[in-house]
Design an enzyme around this catalytic site. Sequence first.
Site, PDB file in Angstrom:
ATOM      1  CB  ALA A  49     -27.850  44.547 -26.449  1.00  0.00           C
ATOM      2  CB  ALA A  50     -32.122  41.769 -23.279  1.00  0.00           C
ATOM      3  N   GLY A  51     -32.132  41.055 -26.324  1.00  0.00           N
ATOM      4  CA  GLY A  51     -32.814  40.188 -27.259  1.00  0.00           C
ATOM      5  C   GLY A  51     -31.644  39.795 -28.263  1.00  0.00           C
ATOM      6  CG  ASP A  52     -29.517  42.738 -30.688  1.00  0.00           C
ATOM      7  OD1 ASP A  52     -30.394  42.135 -31.292  1.00  0.00           O
ATOM      8  OD2 ASP A  52     -29.227  43.881 -30.685  1.00  0.00           O
TER       9      ASP A  52
END
Length: 309
Positions: A236-239
């Site tokens: 979820a870093a990208g999200d």
Amino acid sequence: MIFVAGSANLDFVVRASHIPAPGETVLGRGFQTFPGGKGANQAIACARAGGAPTQMLLALGDDAYAQPLEASLKDAGVVAHVLRTADQSTGTAFICVSDDAENAITVAPGANLALQAQHLPPLAGCSHLLLQLETPIEAVTAYAHAAKTQGVQVVLNAAPAQVLPKALLDAVDVLVVNEGELASVAQHQGSVAECLARLDVRCIVVTLGHRGCCARMDGEILLQAAFPVTPVDTTAAGDSFCGALTAALSQGHSLALALQYGSAAGALACTRPGAQSSIPTHAEVQALVHSGTPSGADAELRKFCGFTA
Ligand code: ADP
């Protein structure tokens, strides 16, 4: 206000010594369920990490898996527009995480595949529509065009990686991709600069994990080094990045500042386990941004991307 249309999945996570080979059974431990799915993660990131009023269109089955997904969105303050499918179960993901942090994931999209063009409500009061590629591409393309017609900015996170139909790319105002997704969209294996040269979207943001990110806006290049953190789980870093970036844009901030907000949210998400459970609050993101942005790494980032000075 931001409108997100996309996926929601309940993640079933088992830890094990290693990921099973075909035909093998492995005794795992520490089973947990986590609300996930790129669409729902990004909606929560807009609201929680970005502090922006957020609504989301999602499809859920008429089953017990739907409840924690709805609860997680509600908890973050996201107003959900739920398409309830009687014949498809809620989207699920079966994830085995090994002790050396490898993972193997099988997704059963279920209800997510039921989202169609006609399900998008009018976008009155919205400044941005945020989309991903975990729901049918025909619906994603139709949503992007509907937004354009209504004067709403379209932000597309082109994940998971795939080649995009021209009709979709034509309707995108801001494209957010990681390196692999950039190569797929540009249909080219090469440097970030080479891939960008093959695309004519007005604003493209490329996330580069621990290195940071870069963007090209109207021909101008922006570089943003990552905030240094000790990562424990990069899920979820990208999200988190996409949600915080879109929220900052919807609040009228410059792209340069939006890249800082996205980077800070992505970095903080790396310091905590899980998907939605790892998305930081707006106060945490602001505190990291105000603590001073990383500097000195721009030359390195420029070189890595293949931009000539
Ligand atoms: P994705 O998970 O979609 O592949 P990235 O890995 O590029 O996306 O991460 C998105 C953003 O999160 C990066 O651009 C960066 O700002 C931040 N980020 C990711 N990994 C780290 C890390 N190890 N340290 C600091 N920031 C990170």
